[in-house]
Design an enzyme around this catalytic site. Structure first.
Site, PDB file in Angstrom:
ATOM      1  CG  HIS A 121     -38.816  28.553  27.934  1.00  0.00           C
ATOM      2  ND1 HIS A 121     -38.380  29.787  28.323  1.00  0.00           N
ATOM      3  CD2 HIS A 121     -39.007  27.845  29.064  1.00  0.00           C
ATOM      4  CE1 HIS A 121     -38.325  29.830  29.633  1.00  0.00           C
ATOM      5  NE2 HIS A 121     -38.686  28.672  30.111  1.00  0.00           N
ATOM      6  CG  ASP A 174     -43.071  28.678  27.139  1.00  0.00           C
ATOM      7  OD1 ASP A 174     -43.385  29.501  28.012  1.00  0.00           O
ATOM      8  OD2 ASP A 174     -42.383  28.971  26.143  1.00  0.00           O
TER       9      ASP A 174
END
Ligand code: UDX
Length: 472
Positions: free
Chosen positions: A18, A118
Protein backbone atom coordinates in the site's frame (compact mmCIF):
# COMPACT_ATOMS: atom_id res chain seq x y z
CA UNK A 1 -0.04 30.32 -8.40
CA UNK A 2 0.20 29.63 -4.69
CA UNK A 3 -3.41 30.70 -4.06
CA UNK A 4 -4.85 27.93 -6.23
CA UNK A 5 -2.60 25.14 -5.06
CA UNK A 6 -4.74 22.29 -3.72
CA UNK A 7 -3.73 20.59 -0.47
CA UNK A 8 -4.41 16.86 -0.56
CA UNK A 9 -4.08 14.39 2.35
CA UNK A 10 -3.20 10.74 1.69
CA UNK A 11 -3.50 7.96 4.27
CA UNK A 12 -1.46 4.76 3.80
CA UNK A 13 -2.26 1.60 5.76
CA UNK A 14 0.51 -0.80 6.89
CA UNK A 15 2.38 -2.88 4.30
CA UNK A 16 4.69 -2.03 1.42
CA UNK A 17 2.02 -3.06 -1.10
CA UNK A 18 0.00 0.00 0.00
CA UNK A 19 2.72 2.40 1.03
CA UNK A 20 4.68 2.31 -2.24
CA UNK A 21 1.81 3.25 -4.60
CA UNK A 22 0.41 5.81 -2.14
CA UNK A 23 3.80 7.55 -1.91
CA UNK A 24 4.20 7.45 -5.68
CA UNK A 25 0.80 9.08 -6.05
CA UNK A 26 1.83 11.74 -3.52
CA UNK A 27 5.02 12.52 -5.45
CA UNK A 28 3.21 12.77 -8.75
CA UNK A 29 0.60 15.10 -7.30
CA UNK A 30 3.43 17.32 -6.07
CA UNK A 31 5.72 17.26 -9.09
CA UNK A 32 3.29 17.15 -12.03
CA UNK A 33 0.10 18.59 -10.61
CA UNK A 34 1.70 21.24 -8.34
CA UNK A 35 -0.31 20.17 -5.32
CA UNK A 36 0.69 20.36 -1.68
CA UNK A 37 0.44 16.88 -0.18
CA UNK A 38 0.48 15.52 3.37
CA UNK A 39 0.95 11.76 3.61
CA UNK A 40 -0.16 10.06 6.81
CA UNK A 41 1.56 6.69 7.21
CA UNK A 42 0.54 3.96 9.62
CA UNK A 43 3.60 1.76 10.02
CA UNK A 44 5.12 -0.75 12.39
CA UNK A 45 8.65 0.47 11.95
CA UNK A 46 8.98 4.24 11.66
CA UNK A 47 12.78 4.14 11.75
CA UNK A 48 13.17 1.99 8.65
CA UNK A 49 10.67 4.11 6.70
CA UNK A 50 12.39 7.34 7.66
CA UNK A 51 15.82 5.98 6.68
CA UNK A 52 14.63 4.51 3.36
CA UNK A 53 14.70 6.38 0.08
CA UNK A 54 10.92 6.11 -0.13
CA UNK A 55 10.34 9.48 1.52
CA UNK A 56 12.76 11.40 -0.69
CA UNK A 57 10.97 14.42 -2.22
CA UNK A 58 10.33 14.09 -5.96
CA UNK A 59 12.97 15.39 -8.35
CA UNK A 60 12.68 19.12 -8.92
CA UNK A 61 10.72 19.77 -5.74
CA UNK A 62 12.23 21.54 -2.73
CA UNK A 63 10.45 19.20 -0.33
CA UNK A 64 8.12 21.83 1.17
CA UNK A 65 5.11 20.54 -0.72
CA UNK A 66 5.42 16.95 0.49
CA UNK A 67 4.91 16.52 4.23
CA UNK A 68 4.94 13.16 5.96
CA UNK A 69 3.19 12.41 9.26
CA UNK A 70 3.95 9.03 10.85
CA UNK A 71 0.98 7.74 12.85
CA UNK A 72 1.48 5.19 15.63
CA UNK A 73 0.83 1.54 14.87
CA UNK A 74 -1.03 0.01 17.78
CA UNK A 75 -0.03 -3.63 17.93
CA UNK A 76 -3.34 -5.37 18.38
CA UNK A 77 -2.01 -8.98 18.25
CA UNK A 78 -2.68 -9.47 21.97
CA UNK A 79 -6.24 -8.21 21.62
CA UNK A 80 -7.29 -10.28 18.62
CA UNK A 81 -5.27 -13.48 19.09
CA UNK A 82 -2.59 -15.09 16.98
CA UNK A 83 -4.88 -17.01 14.62
CA UNK A 84 -6.42 -13.84 13.19
CA UNK A 85 -5.48 -13.11 9.58
CA UNK A 86 -3.07 -10.39 8.59
CA UNK A 87 -5.86 -8.52 6.81
CA UNK A 88 -8.03 -8.46 9.96
CA UNK A 89 -5.08 -7.15 11.92
CA UNK A 90 -4.49 -4.34 9.43
CA UNK A 91 -8.17 -3.43 9.60
CA UNK A 92 -8.27 -3.39 13.40
CA UNK A 93 -5.11 -1.30 13.47
CA UNK A 94 -6.50 1.17 10.97
CA UNK A 95 -9.67 1.59 12.97
CA UNK A 96 -7.54 2.74 15.92
CA UNK A 97 -5.31 4.92 13.75
CA UNK A 98 -8.30 6.95 12.60
CA UNK A 99 -8.38 8.58 16.05
CA UNK A 100 -4.81 9.80 15.68
CA UNK A 101 -5.47 10.84 12.11
CA UNK A 102 -8.46 12.94 13.19
CA UNK A 103 -6.41 14.71 15.88
CA UNK A 104 -3.69 15.56 13.34
CA UNK A 105 -6.21 16.91 10.82
CA UNK A 106 -8.03 19.00 13.43
CA UNK A 107 -4.72 20.60 14.51
CA UNK A 108 -3.70 21.63 10.98
CA UNK A 109 -3.75 25.33 10.15
CA UNK A 110 -4.04 24.82 6.44
CA UNK A 111 -6.46 21.92 6.31
CA UNK A 112 -6.43 19.63 3.22
CA UNK A 113 -9.31 19.94 0.77
CA UNK A 114 -9.31 16.28 -0.14
CA UNK A 115 -8.49 12.94 1.42
CA UNK A 116 -7.27 9.84 -0.43
CA UNK A 117 -7.22 6.56 1.51
CA UNK A 118 -6.34 3.06 0.40
CA UNK A 119 -8.83 0.21 0.71
CA UNK A 120 -8.09 -0.39 4.39
CA UNK A 121 -8.49 3.26 5.27
CA UNK A 122 -12.20 3.66 4.58
CA UNK A 123 -12.94 4.23 8.29
CA UNK A 124 -11.12 7.56 7.95
CA UNK A 125 -13.61 8.81 5.35
CA UNK A 126 -15.83 10.01 8.22
CA UNK A 127 -13.09 12.48 9.16
CA UNK A 128 -13.21 13.83 5.59
CA UNK A 129 -16.96 14.36 5.97
CA UNK A 130 -16.49 16.09 9.29
CA UNK A 131 -13.98 18.58 7.86
CA UNK A 132 -15.69 19.06 4.49
CA UNK A 133 -12.99 17.39 2.47
CA UNK A 134 -13.49 15.61 -0.84
CA UNK A 135 -12.94 11.88 -0.40
CA UNK A 136 -11.32 9.36 -2.70
CA UNK A 137 -10.29 5.72 -2.33
CA UNK A 138 -7.12 4.49 -4.02
CA UNK A 139 -7.53 0.83 -5.00
CA UNK A 140 -3.89 -0.24 -5.29
CA UNK A 141 -4.97 -3.12 -7.52
CA UNK A 142 -6.68 -3.41 -10.92
CA UNK A 143 -10.10 -2.59 -12.36
CA UNK A 144 -11.19 -6.18 -13.00
CA UNK A 145 -10.61 -7.11 -9.35
CA UNK A 146 -12.41 -3.98 -8.20
CA UNK A 147 -15.41 -4.72 -10.44
CA UNK A 148 -15.51 -8.27 -9.10
CA UNK A 149 -15.19 -7.27 -5.44
CA UNK A 150 -17.86 -4.61 -5.78
CA UNK A 151 -20.22 -7.00 -7.59
CA UNK A 152 -19.84 -9.77 -5.00
CA UNK A 153 -20.97 -7.44 -2.22
CA UNK A 154 -24.20 -6.65 -4.10
CA UNK A 155 -25.41 -9.87 -5.70
CA UNK A 156 -27.90 -12.34 -4.42
CA UNK A 157 -26.41 -15.00 -2.19
CA UNK A 158 -27.88 -17.63 -4.58
CA UNK A 159 -25.57 -16.38 -7.31
CA UNK A 160 -22.56 -16.79 -5.03
CA UNK A 161 -23.75 -20.31 -4.21
CA UNK A 162 -23.93 -21.17 -7.91
CA UNK A 163 -20.36 -19.97 -8.31
CA UNK A 164 -18.85 -21.46 -5.17
CA UNK A 165 -20.83 -24.67 -4.69
CA UNK A 166 -21.48 -25.51 -8.36
CA UNK A 167 -18.23 -24.01 -9.65
CA UNK A 168 -19.97 -21.88 -12.29
CA UNK A 169 -18.14 -18.81 -13.65
CA UNK A 170 -19.19 -15.62 -11.89
CA UNK A 171 -20.54 -13.05 -14.34
CA UNK A 172 -19.59 -9.44 -13.71
CA UNK A 173 -21.61 -6.92 -15.77
CA UNK A 174 -19.57 -5.82 -18.81
CA UNK A 175 -16.40 -7.67 -17.69
CA UNK A 176 -14.80 -11.05 -18.27
CA UNK A 177 -16.34 -13.63 -15.92
CA UNK A 178 -14.26 -14.98 -13.04
CA UNK A 179 -13.62 -18.72 -13.06
CA UNK A 180 -14.17 -20.63 -9.84
CA UNK A 181 -10.47 -21.57 -9.67
CA UNK A 182 -9.51 -17.90 -9.51
CA UNK A 183 -11.94 -16.84 -6.79
CA UNK A 184 -10.66 -14.84 -3.85
CA UNK A 185 -10.59 -16.79 -0.53
CA UNK A 186 -12.99 -14.36 1.12
CA UNK A 187 -15.75 -15.38 -1.26
CA UNK A 188 -14.95 -19.07 -0.91
CA UNK A 189 -15.55 -18.83 2.84
CA UNK A 190 -18.32 -16.26 2.66
CA UNK A 191 -20.89 -17.69 5.08
CA UNK A 192 -18.31 -18.05 7.87
CA UNK A 193 -15.79 -15.39 7.01
CA UNK A 194 -16.19 -12.14 9.00
CA UNK A 195 -14.15 -10.47 6.24
CA UNK A 196 -17.07 -10.92 3.82
CA UNK A 197 -19.35 -8.60 5.86
CA UNK A 198 -16.46 -6.24 6.42
CA UNK A 199 -15.72 -6.10 2.68
CA UNK A 200 -19.36 -5.28 2.04
CA UNK A 201 -19.09 -2.33 4.37
CA UNK A 202 -15.84 -1.14 2.74
CA UNK A 203 -17.31 -1.34 -0.76
CA UNK A 204 -20.52 0.44 0.21
CA UNK A 205 -18.42 3.27 1.67
CA UNK A 206 -16.29 3.35 -1.48
CA UNK A 207 -19.33 3.74 -3.71
CA UNK A 208 -20.29 6.90 -1.80
CA UNK A 209 -17.01 8.76 -2.39
CA UNK A 210 -16.03 11.42 -4.91
CA UNK A 211 -14.05 8.89 -6.89
CA UNK A 212 -12.11 5.64 -7.02
CA UNK A 213 -8.48 5.82 -8.06
CA UNK A 214 -6.89 2.63 -9.41
CA UNK A 215 -3.36 1.53 -10.12
CA UNK A 216 -4.10 0.64 -13.73
CA UNK A 217 -4.49 2.50 -17.00
CA UNK A 218 -7.00 2.77 -19.82
CA UNK A 219 -5.05 0.84 -22.44
CA UNK A 220 -4.33 -2.09 -20.10
CA UNK A 221 -7.93 -2.72 -19.03
CA UNK A 222 -10.29 -1.08 -21.52
CA UNK A 223 -13.15 -3.57 -20.99
CA UNK A 224 -13.27 -3.53 -17.19
CA UNK A 225 -12.81 0.25 -17.02
CA UNK A 226 -15.60 0.81 -19.54
CA UNK A 227 -17.87 -1.57 -17.61
CA UNK A 228 -17.23 0.28 -14.36
CA UNK A 229 -17.82 3.67 -15.95
CA UNK A 230 -21.03 2.43 -17.63
CA UNK A 231 -22.50 0.79 -14.54
CA UNK A 232 -21.29 2.91 -11.61
CA UNK A 233 -22.19 6.38 -10.42
CA UNK A 234 -18.89 6.88 -8.60
CA UNK A 235 -16.24 8.39 -10.90
CA UNK A 236 -13.44 5.99 -11.89
CA UNK A 237 -9.88 7.31 -12.15
CA UNK A 238 -7.20 4.94 -13.53
CA UNK A 239 -3.91 6.64 -12.62
CA UNK A 240 -1.30 3.91 -13.00
CA UNK A 241 1.04 2.26 -13.28
CA UNK A 242 2.56 3.88 -10.19
CA UNK A 243 5.67 1.93 -9.23
CA UNK A 244 8.63 2.70 -7.01
CA UNK A 245 11.44 4.46 -8.90
CA UNK A 246 14.99 3.07 -9.08
CA UNK A 247 17.18 3.76 -6.02
CA UNK A 248 20.68 4.58 -7.22
CA UNK A 249 22.22 3.53 -3.88
CA UNK A 250 21.42 -0.17 -4.42
CA UNK A 251 22.86 -0.35 -7.93
CA UNK A 252 26.24 -1.39 -6.56
CA UNK A 253 24.97 -4.14 -4.24
CA UNK A 254 26.20 -7.76 -4.51
CA UNK A 255 23.06 -8.84 -6.36
CA UNK A 256 23.45 -6.10 -8.94
CA UNK A 257 27.14 -6.93 -9.37
CA UNK A 258 26.18 -10.54 -10.07
CA UNK A 259 23.53 -9.43 -12.58
CA UNK A 260 26.10 -7.21 -14.30
CA UNK A 261 28.06 -10.36 -15.21
CA UNK A 262 25.13 -12.17 -16.87
CA UNK A 263 24.22 -11.91 -20.58
CA UNK A 264 21.27 -9.80 -21.69
CA UNK A 265 17.78 -11.21 -20.94
CA UNK A 266 19.26 -14.50 -19.74
CA UNK A 267 18.15 -14.63 -16.07
CA UNK A 268 14.82 -15.75 -14.61
CA UNK A 269 14.03 -13.77 -11.45
CA UNK A 270 12.00 -15.77 -8.90
CA UNK A 271 10.17 -14.06 -6.05
CA UNK A 272 6.86 -14.45 -4.25
CA UNK A 273 6.45 -10.89 -3.04
CA UNK A 274 6.66 -9.43 0.42
CA UNK A 275 5.25 -12.44 2.27
CA UNK A 276 4.62 -15.39 -0.06
CA UNK A 277 5.94 -18.80 0.96
CA UNK A 278 5.82 -22.36 -0.43
CA UNK A 279 5.63 -25.80 1.16
CA UNK A 280 8.83 -27.80 1.56
CA UNK A 281 7.78 -30.19 -1.27
CA UNK A 282 7.16 -27.23 -3.56
CA UNK A 283 10.51 -25.61 -2.71
CA UNK A 284 12.21 -28.88 -3.66
CA UNK A 285 10.31 -29.12 -6.97
CA UNK A 286 11.18 -25.50 -7.73
CA UNK A 287 14.87 -26.13 -7.03
CA UNK A 288 14.85 -29.08 -9.41
CA UNK A 289 12.91 -27.15 -12.03
CA UNK A 290 15.47 -24.33 -11.94
CA UNK A 291 18.34 -26.79 -12.17
CA UNK A 292 16.81 -28.83 -15.00
CA UNK A 293 15.99 -25.72 -17.04
CA UNK A 294 19.75 -25.07 -17.37
CA UNK A 295 19.01 -21.36 -17.36
CA UNK A 296 20.45 -18.61 -15.17
CA UNK A 297 18.35 -17.65 -12.15
CA UNK A 298 18.08 -15.22 -9.25
CA UNK A 299 15.85 -16.70 -6.52
CA UNK A 300 14.62 -14.72 -3.51
CA UNK A 301 13.87 -17.50 -1.10
CA UNK A 302 11.92 -17.73 2.17
CA UNK A 303 11.89 -20.71 4.55
CA UNK A 304 9.12 -23.18 3.65
CA UNK A 305 5.83 -23.10 5.55
CA UNK A 306 2.72 -25.24 6.00
CA UNK A 307 -0.77 -24.11 6.90
CA UNK A 308 -2.07 -25.31 10.26
CA UNK A 309 -5.69 -26.39 10.79
CA UNK A 310 -6.75 -22.76 11.41
CA UNK A 311 -5.16 -21.66 8.11
CA UNK A 312 -2.23 -19.82 9.73
CA UNK A 313 1.22 -20.32 8.14
CA UNK A 314 3.79 -22.16 10.25
CA UNK A 315 7.45 -21.86 9.37
CA UNK A 316 8.92 -25.34 9.03
CA UNK A 317 12.58 -24.54 9.26
CA UNK A 318 14.66 -21.95 10.97
CA UNK A 319 15.69 -20.33 7.69
CA UNK A 320 15.08 -16.65 8.36
CA UNK A 321 18.75 -16.39 9.34
CA UNK A 322 19.71 -17.31 5.78
CA UNK A 323 20.21 -21.02 6.48
CA UNK A 324 19.36 -22.90 3.23
CA UNK A 325 19.70 -26.48 4.52
CA UNK A 326 16.22 -27.33 3.30
CA UNK A 327 17.30 -27.14 -0.37
CA UNK A 328 18.09 -30.45 -2.13
CA UNK A 329 21.56 -31.83 -1.38
CA UNK A 330 24.17 -30.37 -3.69
CA UNK A 331 21.74 -27.93 -5.40
CA UNK A 332 23.75 -24.80 -4.55
CA UNK A 333 27.07 -26.37 -5.58
CA UNK A 334 25.69 -27.72 -8.87
CA UNK A 335 24.12 -24.39 -9.88
CA UNK A 336 26.58 -21.88 -8.39
CA UNK A 337 27.99 -20.85 -11.78
CA UNK A 338 24.59 -19.77 -13.10
CA UNK A 339 22.33 -19.19 -10.10
CA UNK A 340 22.12 -16.85 -7.14
CA UNK A 341 19.89 -17.65 -4.16
CA UNK A 342 19.14 -14.67 -1.91
CA UNK A 343 17.35 -15.15 1.41
CA UNK A 344 14.23 -13.07 2.13
CA UNK A 345 14.55 -9.86 0.08
CA UNK A 346 16.04 -8.34 -3.09
CA UNK A 347 15.81 -4.80 -4.50
CA UNK A 348 13.09 -5.86 -6.92
CA UNK A 349 12.53 -2.73 -8.98
CA UNK A 350 16.26 -2.43 -9.64
CA UNK A 351 16.48 -6.16 -10.45
CA UNK A 352 13.59 -6.02 -12.93
CA UNK A 353 15.14 -2.98 -14.55
CA UNK A 354 18.44 -4.78 -15.13
CA UNK A 355 19.13 -5.76 -18.77
CA UNK A 356 20.16 -9.32 -17.83
CA UNK A 357 16.66 -10.18 -16.54
CA UNK A 358 14.67 -12.10 -19.17
CA UNK A 359 11.71 -13.35 -17.14
CA UNK A 360 9.96 -13.11 -13.77
CA UNK A 361 8.44 -16.08 -11.95
CA UNK A 362 6.02 -14.14 -9.75
CA UNK A 363 3.16 -14.56 -7.27
CA UNK A 364 1.36 -11.83 -9.26
CA UNK A 365 0.94 -9.34 -6.43
CA UNK A 366 -0.28 -6.28 -8.26
CA UNK A 367 2.82 -4.19 -7.53
CA UNK A 368 5.11 -6.94 -8.78
CA UNK A 369 2.94 -7.29 -11.88
CA UNK A 370 3.14 -3.58 -12.65
CA UNK A 371 6.88 -3.49 -12.01
CA UNK A 372 7.36 -6.34 -14.46
CA UNK A 373 5.22 -4.67 -17.13
CA UNK A 374 6.89 -1.28 -16.62
CA UNK A 375 10.25 -2.94 -17.25
CA UNK A 376 9.10 -5.12 -20.17
CA UNK A 377 9.79 -8.44 -18.38
CA UNK A 378 7.56 -11.42 -19.40
CA UNK A 379 6.11 -13.42 -16.50
CA UNK A 380 5.49 -16.93 -15.27
CA UNK A 381 2.35 -16.48 -13.18
CA UNK A 382 2.35 -18.47 -9.94
CA UNK A 383 -0.39 -16.95 -7.77
CA UNK A 384 -0.67 -17.77 -4.06
CA UNK A 385 -3.43 -15.81 -2.28
CA UNK A 386 -5.65 -12.70 -2.17
CA UNK A 387 -6.54 -11.47 -5.68
CA UNK A 388 -3.37 -12.96 -7.19
CA UNK A 389 -5.19 -15.75 -9.05
CA UNK A 390 -7.34 -13.19 -10.83
CA UNK A 391 -4.24 -11.16 -11.67
CA UNK A 392 -2.58 -14.30 -13.06
CA UNK A 393 -5.64 -15.18 -15.13
CA UNK A 394 -5.83 -11.66 -16.56
CA UNK A 395 -2.12 -11.61 -17.42
CA UNK A 396 -2.26 -15.00 -19.11
CA UNK A 397 -5.68 -15.19 -20.75
CA UNK A 398 -6.52 -11.56 -21.43
CA UNK A 399 -3.36 -9.52 -21.74
CA UNK A 400 -0.94 -12.16 -23.07
CA UNK A 401 1.95 -11.14 -20.80
CA UNK A 402 2.55 -14.45 -19.01
CA UNK A 403 2.25 -18.20 -18.92
CA UNK A 404 0.63 -19.77 -15.90
CA UNK A 405 1.74 -22.58 -13.62
CA UNK A 406 -0.87 -25.32 -13.30
CA UNK A 407 -0.76 -27.14 -9.97
CA UNK A 408 -1.61 -30.85 -10.08
CA UNK A 409 -5.21 -31.24 -8.86
CA UNK A 410 -4.24 -34.19 -6.65
CA UNK A 411 -1.54 -32.68 -4.46
CA UNK A 412 -1.46 -29.00 -5.44
CA UNK A 413 2.18 -29.25 -6.54
CA UNK A 414 3.67 -27.64 -9.64
CA UNK A 415 6.09 -30.30 -10.84
CA UNK A 416 9.78 -29.88 -11.68
CA UNK A 417 9.10 -30.88 -15.31
CA UNK A 418 6.51 -28.14 -15.71
CA UNK A 419 8.72 -25.56 -14.02
CA UNK A 420 11.61 -26.50 -16.30
CA UNK A 421 9.52 -26.12 -19.45
CA UNK A 422 7.89 -22.83 -18.33
CA UNK A 423 11.29 -21.28 -17.62
CA UNK A 424 12.63 -22.37 -21.00
CA UNK A 425 9.49 -21.12 -22.73
CA UNK A 426 9.61 -17.66 -21.18
CA UNK A 427 13.37 -17.18 -21.66
CA UNK A 428 14.45 -18.99 -24.81
CA UNK A 429 12.00 -21.25 -26.61
CA UNK A 430 10.36 -20.15 -29.85
CA UNK A 431 6.95 -20.79 -28.25
CA UNK A 432 7.41 -17.82 -25.90
CA UNK A 433 8.16 -15.24 -28.59
CA UNK A 434 4.65 -13.72 -28.66
CA UNK A 435 4.71 -13.11 -24.91
CA UNK A 436 8.16 -11.56 -25.14
CA UNK A 437 6.95 -9.24 -27.92
CA UNK A 438 3.68 -8.41 -26.14
CA UNK A 439 5.38 -7.33 -22.92
CA UNK A 440 7.47 -4.79 -24.82
CA UNK A 441 4.27 -3.28 -26.24
CA UNK A 442 2.83 -3.10 -22.73
CA UNK A 443 5.97 -1.42 -21.42
CA UNK A 444 5.52 1.32 -24.04
CA UNK A 445 1.83 1.61 -23.27
CA UNK A 446 2.60 2.03 -19.53
CA UNK A 447 5.17 4.75 -20.18
CA UNK A 448 2.78 6.54 -22.55
CA UNK A 449 -0.05 6.57 -19.99
CA UNK A 450 2.11 8.38 -17.43
CA UNK A 451 3.92 10.75 -19.79
CA UNK A 452 2.64 14.31 -20.24
CA UNK A 453 -0.64 14.12 -22.17
CA UNK A 454 -1.10 10.39 -21.44
CA UNK A 455 -4.34 8.96 -20.02
CA UNK A 456 -3.18 8.57 -16.39
CA UNK A 457 -1.31 11.87 -16.45
CA UNK A 458 -4.43 13.68 -17.62
CA UNK A 459 -6.59 12.05 -14.96
CA UNK A 460 -4.22 13.16 -12.21
CA UNK A 461 -4.43 16.65 -13.64
CA UNK A 462 -8.22 16.44 -13.58
CA UNK A 463 -8.12 15.36 -9.93
CA UNK A 464 -6.00 18.34 -8.94
CA UNK A 465 -8.49 20.59 -10.79
CA UNK A 466 -11.43 19.07 -8.91
CA UNK A 467 -9.64 19.78 -5.63
CA UNK A 468 -9.00 23.39 -6.66
CA UNK A 469 -12.69 23.86 -7.51
CA UNK A 470 -13.65 22.49 -4.11
CA UNK A 471 -11.26 25.00 -2.53
CA UNK A 472 -13.00 27.90 -4.26
C1 UDX B 1 -0.19 -8.13 -1.49
C2 UDX B 1 -1.27 -8.85 -2.26
O1 UDX B 1 -1.20 -10.18 -2.05
C3 UDX B 1 -1.22 -8.44 -3.65
O2 UDX B 1 -1.85 -9.32 -4.52
C4 UDX B 1 -1.84 -7.11 -3.64
O3 UDX B 1 -2.03 -6.67 -4.95
C5 UDX B 1 -0.96 -6.21 -2.81
O4 UDX B 1 -0.62 -6.78 -1.53
P1 UDX B 1 2.57 -8.40 -1.83
O5 UDX B 1 3.19 -9.69 -1.50
O6 UDX B 1 2.86 -7.24 -0.99
O7 UDX B 1 1.04 -8.52 -2.11
O8 UDX B 1 3.04 -8.21 -3.35
P2 UDX B 1 3.16 -6.99 -4.29
O9 UDX B 1 1.90 -6.27 -4.50
O10 UDX B 1 3.78 -7.53 -5.51
O11 UDX B 1 4.16 -6.00 -3.55
C6 UDX B 1 5.41 -6.38 -3.11
C7 UDX B 1 6.34 -5.17 -3.16
O12 UDX B 1 7.51 -5.47 -2.42
C8 UDX B 1 6.77 -4.84 -4.59
O13 UDX B 1 6.80 -3.45 -4.74
C9 UDX B 1 8.16 -5.42 -4.69
O14 UDX B 1 9.02 -4.69 -5.54
C10 UDX B 1 8.65 -5.34 -3.26
N1 UDX B 1 9.60 -6.45 -3.00
C11 UDX B 1 9.14 -7.69 -2.74
C12 UDX B 1 10.94 -6.17 -3.03
O15 UDX B 1 11.38 -5.04 -3.29
N2 UDX B 1 11.81 -7.20 -2.79
C13 UDX B 1 11.41 -8.46 -2.52
O16 UDX B 1 12.26 -9.33 -2.31
C14 UDX B 1 10.02 -8.72 -2.48
Amino acid sequence: MEATKPHIALLASPGMGHLIPVLELAKRLVSHQSSKVTVFIVATDHASIVSSQLLQPPAGSDGDDLLVVLLPFIDISDMVGSGVSYVRKIEATMLRSVLFFRIEISKMESRPTALVVDMFGTDALGVADEFNMLKFVFVTSNAWFFAYALHTTEIDIKEIDEHVKNRKPLKIPGCRPVMFEDTNETLLNYPNDPSYERFKDIFIKMSLTDGILMNTWDELEPTSLKALRDTRKVPIYPIGPLVRPIEKSVLCSGIMNWLNKQPEESVIYVSFGSGGTLSIQQVIELSWGLELSQQRFLWVIRPPTEKDAAGAFLTLTNGSDGNLDYLPDGFLARTHDRGLVVPMWAPQVEVLNHPSIGGFLTHCGWNSTLESIANGVPMIAWPLYAEQKMNANMLTEDIGASIQAAAMESDGLVTRGEIRSMIRKILVDHEGRNIRARIKELKNSAAKALAEGGSSYNILFQLAEICIQHLN
